[in-house]
Design a protein around this motif. Structure first.
Motif, PDB file in Angstrom:
ATOM      1  N   GLY A  98       3.614  -7.602  -0.358  1.00 52.40           N
ATOM      2  CA  GLY A  98       3.421  -6.709   0.780  1.00 52.40           C
ATOM      3  C   GLY A  98       3.774  -5.266   0.465  1.00 52.40           C
ATOM      4  O   GLY A  98       4.008  -4.475   1.380  1.00 52.40           O
ATOM      5  N   ASP A  99       3.812  -4.902  -0.809  1.00 52.12           N
ATOM      6  CA  ASP A  99       4.162  -3.541  -1.228  1.00 52.12           C
ATOM      7  C   ASP A  99       2.894  -2.690  -1.286  1.00 52.12           C
ATOM      8  O   ASP A  99       2.366  -2.387  -2.357  1.00 52.12           O
ATOM      9  CB  ASP A  99       4.864  -3.576  -2.580  1.00 52.12           C
ATOM     10  CG  ASP A  99       5.507  -2.245  -2.941  1.00 52.12           C
ATOM     11  OD1 ASP A  99       5.228  -1.228  -2.255  1.00 52.12           O
ATOM     12  OD2 ASP A  99       6.275  -2.219  -3.916  1.00 52.12           O
ATOM     13  N   VAL A 100       2.399  -2.289  -0.128  1.00 46.66           N
ATOM     14  CA  VAL A 100       1.126  -1.573  -0.013  1.00 46.66           C
ATOM     15  C   VAL A 100       1.146  -0.255  -0.776  1.00 46.66           C
ATOM     16  O   VAL A 100       0.216   0.067  -1.503  1.00 46.66           O
ATOM     17  CB  VAL A 100       0.756  -1.350   1.474  1.00 46.66           C
ATOM     18  CG1 VAL A 100      -0.440  -0.439   1.610  1.00 46.66           C
ATOM     19  CG2 VAL A 100       0.491  -2.690   2.146  1.00 46.66           C
ATOM     20  N   ALA A 101       2.211   0.506  -0.657  1.00 47.15           N
ATOM     21  CA  ALA A 101       2.267   1.822  -1.298  1.00 47.15           C
ATOM     22  C   ALA A 101       2.126   1.721  -2.814  1.00 47.15           C
ATOM     23  O   ALA A 101       1.464   2.549  -3.440  1.00 47.15           O
ATOM     24  CB  ALA A 101       3.574   2.524  -0.937  1.00 47.15           C
ATOM     25  N   ALA A 102       2.718   0.701  -3.401  1.00 52.52           N
ATOM     26  CA  ALA A 102       2.679   0.547  -4.856  1.00 52.52           C
ATOM     27  C   ALA A 102       1.309   0.108  -5.374  1.00 52.52           C
ATOM     28  O   ALA A 102       1.044   0.204  -6.568  1.00 52.52           O
ATOM     29  CB  ALA A 102       3.750  -0.444  -5.306  1.00 52.52           C
ATOM     30  N   LEU A 103       0.436  -0.356  -4.496  1.00 48.12           N
ATOM     31  CA  LEU A 103      -0.891  -0.812  -4.916  1.00 48.12           C
ATOM     32  C   LEU A 103      -1.781   0.329  -5.399  1.00 48.12           C
ATOM     33  O   LEU A 103      -2.723   0.101  -6.163  1.00 48.12           O
ATOM     34  CB  LEU A 103      -1.597  -1.528  -3.758  1.00 48.12           C
ATOM     35  CG  LEU A 103      -1.121  -2.937  -3.477  1.00 48.12           C
ATOM     36  CD1 LEU A 103      -1.634  -3.410  -2.126  1.00 48.12           C
ATOM     37  CD2 LEU A 103      -1.551  -3.876  -4.566  1.00 48.12           C
ATOM     38  N   ALA A 104      -1.507   1.540  -4.989  1.00 46.05           N
ATOM     39  CA  ALA A 104      -2.385   2.669  -5.310  1.00 46.05           C
ATOM     40  C   ALA A 104      -2.511   2.900  -6.816  1.00 46.05           C
ATOM     41  O   ALA A 104      -3.618   3.136  -7.314  1.00 46.05           O
ATOM     42  CB  ALA A 104      -1.900   3.934  -4.616  1.00 46.05           C
ATOM     43  N   GLN A 142      -3.101   5.803   2.141  1.00 49.11           N
ATOM     44  CA  GLN A 142      -3.027   6.165   3.565  1.00 49.11           C
ATOM     45  C   GLN A 142      -2.179   5.173   4.359  1.00 49.11           C
ATOM     46  O   GLN A 142      -2.093   5.273   5.579  1.00 49.11           O
ATOM     47  CB  GLN A 142      -4.436   6.259   4.144  1.00 49.11           C
ATOM     48  CG  GLN A 142      -5.260   7.351   3.506  1.00 49.11           C
ATOM     49  CD  GLN A 142      -6.714   7.313   3.952  1.00 49.11           C
ATOM     50  OE1 GLN A 142      -7.121   6.525   4.792  1.00 49.11           O
ATOM     51  NE2 GLN A 142      -7.519   8.193   3.377  1.00 49.11           N
ATOM     52  N   ASP A 143      -1.609   4.196   3.649  1.00 50.90           N
ATOM     53  CA  ASP A 143      -0.765   3.172   4.260  1.00 50.90           C
ATOM     54  C   ASP A 143      -1.488   2.448   5.397  1.00 50.90           C
ATOM     55  O   ASP A 143      -0.918   2.192   6.449  1.00 50.90           O
ATOM     56  CB  ASP A 143       0.556   3.767   4.752  1.00 50.90           C
ATOM     57  CG  ASP A 143       1.602   2.685   5.005  1.00 50.90           C
ATOM     58  OD1 ASP A 143       1.524   1.624   4.356  1.00 50.90           O
ATOM     59  OD2 ASP A 143       2.471   2.896   5.873  1.00 50.90           O
ATOM     60  N   CYS A 144      -2.767   2.161   5.165  1.00 48.13           N
ATOM     61  CA  CYS A 144      -3.531   1.440   6.191  1.00 48.13           C
ATOM     62  C   CYS A 144      -4.309   0.275   5.578  1.00 48.13           C
ATOM     63  O   CYS A 144      -5.366  -0.101   6.070  1.00 48.13           O
ATOM     64  CB  CYS A 144      -4.463   2.397   6.931  1.00 48.13           C
ATOM     65  SG  CYS A 144      -5.767   3.096   5.918  1.00 48.13           S
ATOM     66  N   LEU A 145      -3.778  -0.281   4.513  1.00 46.64           N
ATOM     67  CA  LEU A 145      -4.438  -1.401   3.846  1.00 46.64           C
ATOM     68  C   LEU A 145      -4.170  -2.684   4.615  1.00 46.64           C
ATOM     69  O   LEU A 145      -3.020  -3.063   4.832  1.00 46.64           O
ATOM     70  CB  LEU A 145      -3.931  -1.528   2.405  1.00 46.64           C
ATOM     71  CG  LEU A 145      -4.536  -2.631   1.557  1.00 46.64           C
ATOM     72  CD1 LEU A 145      -6.033  -2.417   1.380  1.00 46.64           C
ATOM     73  CD2 LEU A 145      -3.861  -2.673   0.195  1.00 46.64           C
ATOM     74  N   THR A 146      -5.245  -3.314   5.071  1.00 46.40           N
ATOM     75  CA  THR A 146      -5.127  -4.609   5.731  1.00 46.40           C
ATOM     76  C   THR A 146      -5.740  -5.668   4.828  1.00 46.40           C
ATOM     77  O   THR A 146      -6.591  -5.365   3.996  1.00 46.40           O
ATOM     78  CB  THR A 146      -5.851  -4.610   7.095  1.00 46.40           C
ATOM     79  OG1 THR A 146      -7.225  -4.265   6.884  1.00 46.40           O
ATOM     80  CG2 THR A 146      -5.201  -3.610   8.049  1.00 46.40           C
ATOM     81  N   SER A 175     -11.358   1.320  -2.829  1.00 46.81           N
ATOM     82  CA  SER A 175     -11.044   1.038  -1.429  1.00 46.81           C
ATOM     83  C   SER A 175      -9.566   0.671  -1.267  1.00 46.81           C
ATOM     84  O   SER A 175      -8.886   1.152  -0.360  1.00 46.81           O
ATOM     85  CB  SER A 175     -11.936  -0.092  -0.919  1.00 46.81           C
ATOM     86  OG  SER A 175     -11.592  -0.453   0.389  1.00 46.81           O
ATOM     87  N   ILE A 176      -9.071  -0.164  -2.176  1.00 47.06           N
ATOM     88  CA  ILE A 176      -7.655  -0.544  -2.126  1.00 47.06           C
ATOM     89  C   ILE A 176      -6.777   0.684  -2.356  1.00 47.06           C
ATOM     90  O   ILE A 176      -5.801   0.914  -1.641  1.00 47.06           O
ATOM     91  CB  ILE A 176      -7.344  -1.646  -3.162  1.00 47.06           C
ATOM     92  CG1 ILE A 176      -8.012  -2.957  -2.734  1.00 47.06           C
ATOM     93  CG2 ILE A 176      -5.834  -1.825  -3.337  1.00 47.06           C
ATOM     94  CD1 ILE A 176      -7.937  -4.059  -3.767  1.00 47.06           C
ATOM     95  N   GLU A 177      -7.140   1.484  -3.362  1.00 49.34           N
ATOM     96  CA  GLU A 177      -6.355   2.679  -3.669  1.00 49.34           C
ATOM     97  C   GLU A 177      -6.274   3.624  -2.464  1.00 49.34           C
ATOM     98  O   GLU A 177      -5.180   4.061  -2.075  1.00 49.34           O
ATOM     99  CB  GLU A 177      -6.961   3.429  -4.849  1.00 49.34           C
ATOM    100  CG  GLU A 177      -6.242   4.725  -5.145  1.00 49.34           C
ATOM    101  CD  GLU A 177      -6.963   5.643  -6.104  1.00 49.34           C
ATOM    102  OE1 GLU A 177      -6.341   6.656  -6.501  1.00 49.34           O
ATOM    103  OE2 GLU A 177      -8.140   5.394  -6.453  1.00 49.34           O
ATOM    104  N   LEU A 178      -7.425   3.946  -1.891  1.00 47.92           N
ATOM    105  CA  LEU A 178      -7.437   4.899  -0.774  1.00 47.92           C
ATOM    106  C   LEU A 178      -6.679   4.372   0.435  1.00 47.92           C
ATOM    107  O   LEU A 178      -5.903   5.100   1.053  1.00 47.92           O
ATOM    108  CB  LEU A 178      -8.874   5.251  -0.398  1.00 47.92           C
ATOM    109  CG  LEU A 178      -9.670   6.036  -1.442  1.00 47.92           C
ATOM    110  CD1 LEU A 178     -11.101   6.245  -0.983  1.00 47.92           C
ATOM    111  CD2 LEU A 178      -8.993   7.357  -1.760  1.00 47.92           C
ATOM    112  N   ASP A 179      -6.902   3.103   0.766  1.00 47.24           N
ATOM    113  CA  ASP A 179      -6.194   2.520   1.909  1.00 47.24           C
ATOM    114  C   ASP A 179      -4.690   2.449   1.654  1.00 47.24           C
ATOM    115  O   ASP A 179      -3.887   2.687   2.559  1.00 47.24           O
ATOM    116  CB  ASP A 179      -6.742   1.137   2.243  1.00 47.24           C
ATOM    117  CG  ASP A 179      -8.128   1.186   2.864  1.00 47.24           C
ATOM    118  OD1 ASP A 179      -8.598   2.285   3.211  1.00 47.24           O
ATOM    119  OD2 ASP A 179      -8.750   0.109   2.993  1.00 47.24           O
ATOM    120  N   ALA A 180      -4.299   2.144   0.411  1.00 49.62           N
ATOM    121  CA  ALA A 180      -2.869   2.082   0.082  1.00 49.62           C
ATOM    122  C   ALA A 180      -2.238   3.461   0.193  1.00 49.62           C
ATOM    123  O   ALA A 180      -1.128   3.611   0.715  1.00 49.62           O
ATOM    124  CB  ALA A 180      -2.680   1.516  -1.317  1.00 49.62           C
TER     125      ALA A 180
END
Length: 144
Positions: A78-84, A115-119, A108-113
Motif C-alpha cells: 500500500g506504499d503508493v508514493a514509492a510506486l512512482a 498525485q497520490d490518487c492511485l486506486t 499511468s501508475i507513475e502519474l497516479d502515484a
C-alpha cells in the motif's frame, strides 16, 4: 570493466515474492489488441545500436521483472508514493524498446502515484506483469 549497457533503476532490489499471489487481473485477448512491441521502433533501435542491440534487450529482460517485482511489492504494502520511481523506470525502458502498452501502463501508475490518487494499485501492478510476459515473448523471438 563490463561494457554492456545497463538499465539502472533507482530503487532497491525487491524482496522475494510471496509463494502464492492471487491474480485479480486477467488479460482477455480480443483479436484487436495492440501489439506487444512496435516493431518499427524496435527496428530503428536495432539499426542504431548494431551489435549492442541484443545485449540491451537481454538486460531489459533481466531488469524489467525486478522493477515489476518492486512495483508489486509496494502495491501489496500500500506504499503508493514509492510506486512512482520504479514505474518511471519501467515506463522509460519499455518505451525505448517499443513496448508502448507496457510503457503506458507504467506511466499511468507513475502519474497516479505522484498525485497520490492511485486506486487498484495491486490490480494495475499485476496487469504490468501480464503485459510484460507478452513483451518478453516478442523480444525473445527478435533476438533468437
Amino acid at each position: 570493466m563490463d561494457a554492456r549497457p545497463r538499465i539502472v533503476a533507482a530503487v532497491p532490489a525487491p524482496a522475494p515474492a510471496p509463494a502464492a499471489r492471487p491474480r485479480s487481473v486477467r488479460r482477455v485477448v480480443t483479436g484487436n489488441e495492440a501489439p506487444a512491441i512496435d516493431l518499427g521502433i524496435l527496428g530503428e533501435l536495432r539499426d542504431v545500436m548494431g551489435n549492442e542491440f541484443v545485449m540491451l534487450v537481454k538486460v531489459f529482460l533481466e531488469d524489467a521483472p525486478l522493477a515489476i517485482g518492486r512495483i508489486l511489492e509496494l502495491a501489496q504494502q500500500g506504499d503508493v508514493a514509492a510506486l512512482a520511481a520504479p514505474a518511471h523506470t519501467l515506463k522509460s525502458t519499455s518505451a525505448n524498446l517499443g513496448a508502448l502498452l507496457l510503457s503506458n501502463q507504467a506511466r499511468s501508475i507513475e502519474l497516479d502515484a505522484r498525485q497520490d490518487c492511485l486506486t487498484d494499485a495491486l490490480a494495475k501492478a499485476e496487469a504490468l506483469e501480464i503485459e510484460f510476459e507478452r513483451v518478453a515473448e516478442v523480444l525473445r523471438q527478435q533476438i533468437a
